[in-house]
Design an enzyme around this catalytic site. Structure first.
Site, PDB file in Angstrom:
ATOM      1  N   ARG A   1      -0.600  -6.428  -7.398  1.00 28.56           N
ATOM      2  CA  ARG A   1      -2.162  -6.527  -7.013  1.00 28.56           C
ATOM      3  C   ARG A   1      -2.757  -7.501  -7.923  1.00 28.56           C
ATOM      4  O   ARG A   1      -3.863  -7.323  -8.500  1.00 28.56           O
ATOM      5  CB  ARG A   1      -2.675  -4.978  -7.618  1.00 28.56           C
ATOM      6  CG  ARG A   1      -2.193  -3.750  -6.773  1.00 28.56           C
ATOM      7  CD  ARG A   1      -2.526  -3.609  -5.356  1.00 28.56           C
ATOM      8  NE  ARG A   1      -2.084  -2.303  -5.000  1.00 28.56           N
ATOM      9  CZ  ARG A   1      -1.018  -2.458  -4.434  1.00 28.56           C
ATOM     10  NH1 ARG A   1       0.032  -3.127  -4.532  1.00 28.56           N
ATOM     11  NH2 ARG A   1      -0.460  -0.901  -4.050  1.00 28.56           N
TER      12      ARG A   1
ATOM     13  N   SER B   1      -6.886   3.414  -4.468  1.00 30.24           N
ATOM     14  CA  SER B   1      -6.426   3.774  -5.518  1.00 30.24           C
ATOM     15  C   SER B   1      -7.493   2.998  -6.767  1.00 30.24           C
ATOM     16  O   SER B   1      -7.729   1.868  -6.527  1.00 30.24           O
ATOM     17  CB  SER B   1      -5.168   3.093  -5.811  1.00 30.24           C
ATOM     18  OG  SER B   1      -4.373   3.770  -4.981  1.00 30.24           O
TER      19      SER B   1
ATOM     20  N   GLU C   1      -8.544  -1.011 -10.799  1.00 27.18           N
ATOM     21  CA  GLU C   1      -8.041  -2.016  -9.630  1.00 27.18           C
ATOM     22  C   GLU C   1      -9.189  -2.441  -9.009  1.00 27.18           C
ATOM     23  O   GLU C   1      -9.394  -3.546  -8.424  1.00 27.18           O
ATOM     24  CB  GLU C   1      -7.126  -1.411  -8.677  1.00 27.18           C
ATOM     25  CG  GLU C   1      -6.484  -2.227  -7.396  1.00 27.18           C
ATOM     26  CD  GLU C   1      -5.590  -1.315  -6.499  1.00 27.18           C
ATOM     27  OE1 GLU C   1      -5.029  -0.633  -6.821  1.00 27.18           O
ATOM     28  OE2 GLU C   1      -5.538  -1.786  -5.235  1.00 27.18           O
TER      29      GLU C   1
HETATM   30  C1  LIG Z   1      -8.815   4.555   1.531  1.00 31.92           C
HETATM   31  C2  LIG Z   1      -8.412   3.089   0.889  1.00 31.92           C
HETATM   32  C3  LIG Z   1      -6.858   2.944   0.773  1.00 31.92           C
HETATM   33  C4  LIG Z   1      -6.585   1.930   0.126  1.00 31.92           C
HETATM   34  N1  LIG Z   1      -5.023   1.806   0.334  1.00 31.92           N
HETATM   35  C5  LIG Z   1      -4.621   0.493  -0.213  1.00 31.92           C
HETATM   36  C6  LIG Z   1      -3.145   0.347  -0.440  1.00 31.92           C
HETATM   37  O1  LIG Z   1      -2.595   1.126   0.315  1.00 31.92           O
HETATM   38  N2  LIG Z   1      -2.718  -0.955  -0.934  1.00 31.92           N
HETATM   39  C7  LIG Z   1      -3.733  -1.839  -1.507  1.00 31.92           C
HETATM   40  O2  LIG Z   1      -3.094  -2.703  -1.846  1.00 31.92           O
HETATM   41  N3  LIG Z   1      -5.130  -1.553  -1.435  1.00 31.92           N
HETATM   42  C8  LIG Z   1      -5.585  -0.392  -0.854  1.00 31.92           C
HETATM   43  N4  LIG Z   1      -6.948  -0.434  -0.807  1.00 31.92           N
HETATM   44  C9  LIG Z   1      -7.826  -1.225  -1.301  1.00 31.92           C
HETATM   45  C10 LIG Z   1      -8.416  -2.484  -0.229  1.00 31.92           C
HETATM   46  O3  LIG Z   1      -8.038  -1.736   0.772  1.00 31.92           O
HETATM   47  C11 LIG Z   1      -7.728  -3.592  -0.449  1.00 31.92           C
HETATM   48  O4  LIG Z   1      -7.988  -4.150  -1.760  1.00 31.92           O
HETATM   49  C12 LIG Z   1      -8.358  -4.766   0.499  1.00 31.92           C
HETATM   50  O5  LIG Z   1      -7.555  -5.813   0.341  1.00 31.92           O
HETATM   51  C13 LIG Z   1      -9.760  -5.061   0.072  1.00 31.92           C
HETATM   52  O6  LIG Z   1     -10.234  -5.771   1.331  1.00 31.92           O
HETATM   53  P1  LIG Z   1     -11.521  -6.065   1.381  1.00 31.92           P
HETATM   54  O7  LIG Z   1     -11.954  -7.057   2.625  1.00 31.92           O
HETATM   55  O8  LIG Z   1     -12.541  -4.874   1.828  1.00 31.92           O
HETATM   56  O9  LIG Z   1     -12.050  -6.990   0.209  1.00 31.92           O
HETATM   57  P2  LIG Z   1     -13.361  -6.688  -0.960  1.00 31.92           P
HETATM   58  O10 LIG Z   1     -13.022  -5.294  -1.524  1.00 31.92           O
HETATM   59  O11 LIG Z   1     -14.915  -6.951  -0.063  1.00 31.92           O
HETATM   60  O12 LIG Z   1     -13.085  -7.640  -1.952  1.00 31.92           O
HETATM   61  C14 LIG Z   1     -11.709  -7.626  -2.706  1.00 31.92           C
HETATM   62  C15 LIG Z   1     -11.755  -8.972  -3.701  1.00 31.92           C
HETATM   63  O13 LIG Z   1     -11.684  -9.945  -2.869  1.00 31.92           O
HETATM   64  C16 LIG Z   1     -12.513 -11.105  -2.896  1.00 31.92           C
HETATM   65  N5  LIG Z   1     -12.562 -11.751  -1.478  1.00 31.92           N
HETATM   66  C17 LIG Z   1     -12.833 -10.937  -0.396  1.00 31.92           C
HETATM   67  N6  LIG Z   1     -12.749 -11.798   0.538  1.00 31.92           N
HETATM   68  C18 LIG Z   1     -12.536 -13.019   0.117  1.00 31.92           C
HETATM   69  C19 LIG Z   1     -12.415 -14.425   0.684  1.00 31.92           C
HETATM   70  N7  LIG Z   1     -12.656 -14.758   1.899  1.00 31.92           N
HETATM   71  N8  LIG Z   1     -12.169 -15.505  -0.217  1.00 31.92           N
HETATM   72  C20 LIG Z   1     -12.054 -15.216  -1.665  1.00 31.92           C
HETATM   73  N9  LIG Z   1     -12.192 -13.896  -2.187  1.00 31.92           N
HETATM   74  C21 LIG Z   1     -12.574 -12.868  -1.284  1.00 31.92           C
HETATM   75  C22 LIG Z   1     -13.814 -10.225  -3.281  1.00 31.92           C
HETATM   76  O14 LIG Z   1     -14.424 -11.223  -4.068  1.00 31.92           O
HETATM   77  C23 LIG Z   1     -13.132  -9.480  -4.482  1.00 31.92           C
HETATM   78  O15 LIG Z   1     -12.855  -9.798  -5.368  1.00 31.92           O
HETATM   79  C24 LIG Z   1      -7.465   0.885  -0.150  1.00 31.92           C
HETATM   80  C25 LIG Z   1      -8.687   1.112  -0.023  1.00 31.92           C
HETATM   81  C26 LIG Z   1      -9.400   2.260   0.346  1.00 31.92           C
HETATM   82  C27 LIG Z   1     -10.834   2.452   0.476  1.00 31.92           C
END
Ligand SMILES: Cc1cc2nc3c(=O)[nH]c(=O)nc-3n(C[C@H](O)[C@H](O)[C@H](O)COP(=O)(O)OP(=O)(O)OC[C@H]3O[C@@H](n4cnc5c(N)ncnc54)[C@H](O)[C@@H]3O)c2cc1C
Length: 338
Positions: free
Chosen positions: A165, A237, A333
């Protein structure tokens, strides 16, 4: 490009925090992004900005007094096609699970175990998302980004320094690059990874393993275990699983024989944070309007109307209790946004 002031972020964070951004900007192309980065508007906000994806790993402490940037770059193209693999170049704003569906639908293997993870393509490369024995870095070929002066840079997978991660975009280059595209290497003949939990049993119940059977099974398992953020705000998580020295684990094991662990290498093991949370008695408990989910101790939830600060307080209490009992530090995380 779309630009709004005093903009509600309620639809942009899965914790369902009812907070506002002083300025919200969504761009549609790399060109638009570069122009914006060179504008006076960005200059005015350079000291306080965040780039978000779908907000599924963010926790806003309250209203955000800076600039929130979001990518609407959603193209997908074949960058290379051989007998063994395809390289797919995908825009950062593409919804991650739509991308998985595309791959499975085109019989391209490598991301099927990562089905149904919320979020967008750009963040997948920041977070190194993982599930069911697969991490996205296993299939990342390169990452295309723009620095804050508008200069392009391509990161090889090695340069991204992927770990559990973790990536360079979360460490020394945090906030310094905006990811515009990710290039993934998908294989034409699958190597199934079914060793996690009851995945194999579920997939084989349908017959010979196929990519769509894996996707279906992973989605069903996730739906049965994880709360739907649309109904109960959460960010998956909340803590990463702590990695501790094997020696420390051996000592703990004499006192807590049922404490599970997964070896990382010869000197370190990973301990499930969910087990620790449950065993200090927090599973299902609430602190104000923030709570620990009653089926999944690793997931903190917004019971309705909780503030980010309340969730942070709950996380802090849990983390202190775990440290007091086991001497292990659990680290969020989820990204705290102040
Ligand atoms: C119900 C649920 C289940 C989940 N299960 C998992 C799982 O099984 N495994 C797992 O790894 N994660 C899981 N997650 C966490 C989440 O889905 C991941 O971390 C995902 O990658 C976040 O994506 P996001 O687009 O929402 O990013 P955001 O939450 O909006 O941003 C996350 C980070 O990425 C940065 N970021 C976003 N876009 C960019 C860009 N274009 N350029 C530079 N930086 C950027 C942001 O600044 C921030 O630091 C889960 C979340 C939920 C709500």
């Amino acid at each position: 490009m779309q630009q709004y002031t005093n903009y509600s972020l309620l639809q942009h964070n899965t914790f369902q925090m009812d907070v506002r951004a002083a300025l919200y900007v969504e761009y549609n192309s790399v060109d638009e992004l570069c122009k914006f980065l060179l504008s006076q508007e960005f200059e005015n906000h350079r000291n306080k900005f965040i780039h978000i994806g779908a907000g599924s790993n963010l926790l806003f402490a309250g209203d955000y007094s800076g600039l929130v940037l979001h990518s609407a770059i959603r193209d997908l193209a074949v960058a290379e096609d051989t007998r063994e693999h395809q390289l797919l170049r995908v825009g950062a704003g593409y919804v991650w699970d739509d991308f998985v569906a595309y791959c499975v639908g085109h019989e391209l293997a490598g991301v099927e175990n990562l089905s149904a993870i919320p979020g967008e393509v750009g963040a997948s490369a920041v977070q190194n998302i993982g599930a069911y024995g697969v991490e996205v870095c296993d299939v990342i070929e390169r990452v295309e980004a723009i620095d804050l002066q508008g200069n392009p840079r391509i990161f090889t997978k090695e340069e991204c320094q992927y770990g559990y991660r973790d990536s360079i975009f979360k460490k020394e280059l945090r906030g310094q690059y905006i990811i515009t595209h990710v290039v993934y290497r998908l294989m034409k003949s699958p190597t199934f990874k079914l060793g996690y939990g009851d995945l194999r049993a579920r997939v084989e119940a349908e017959g010979e393993p196929t990519l769509s059977a894996v996707r279906k099974a992973v989605t069903a398992i996730r739906d049965s275990k994880l709360p739907d953020p649309k109904k109960l705000g959460n960010a998956g998580s909340f803590f990463t699983n702590p990695v501790i020295p094997s020696e420390q684990y051996e000592v703990l094991k004499t006192q807590y024989p049922d404490m599970p662990s997964y070896p990382i290498d010869d000197t370190r093991v990973k301990v499930p944070a969910g087990w620790l949370i449950e065993h200090v008695g927090w599973k299902g408990r609430a602190l104000g309007r923030a709570a620990v989910h009653d089926r999944q101790a690793l997931v903190l939830v917004n019971k309705g109307g909780a503030t980010g600060k309340e969730v942070m307080q709950l996380a802090h209490r849990i983390s202190e209790d775990i440290y007091a009992q086991y001497g292990i530090r659990v680290v969020p995380e989820v990204n705290y946004i102040q």
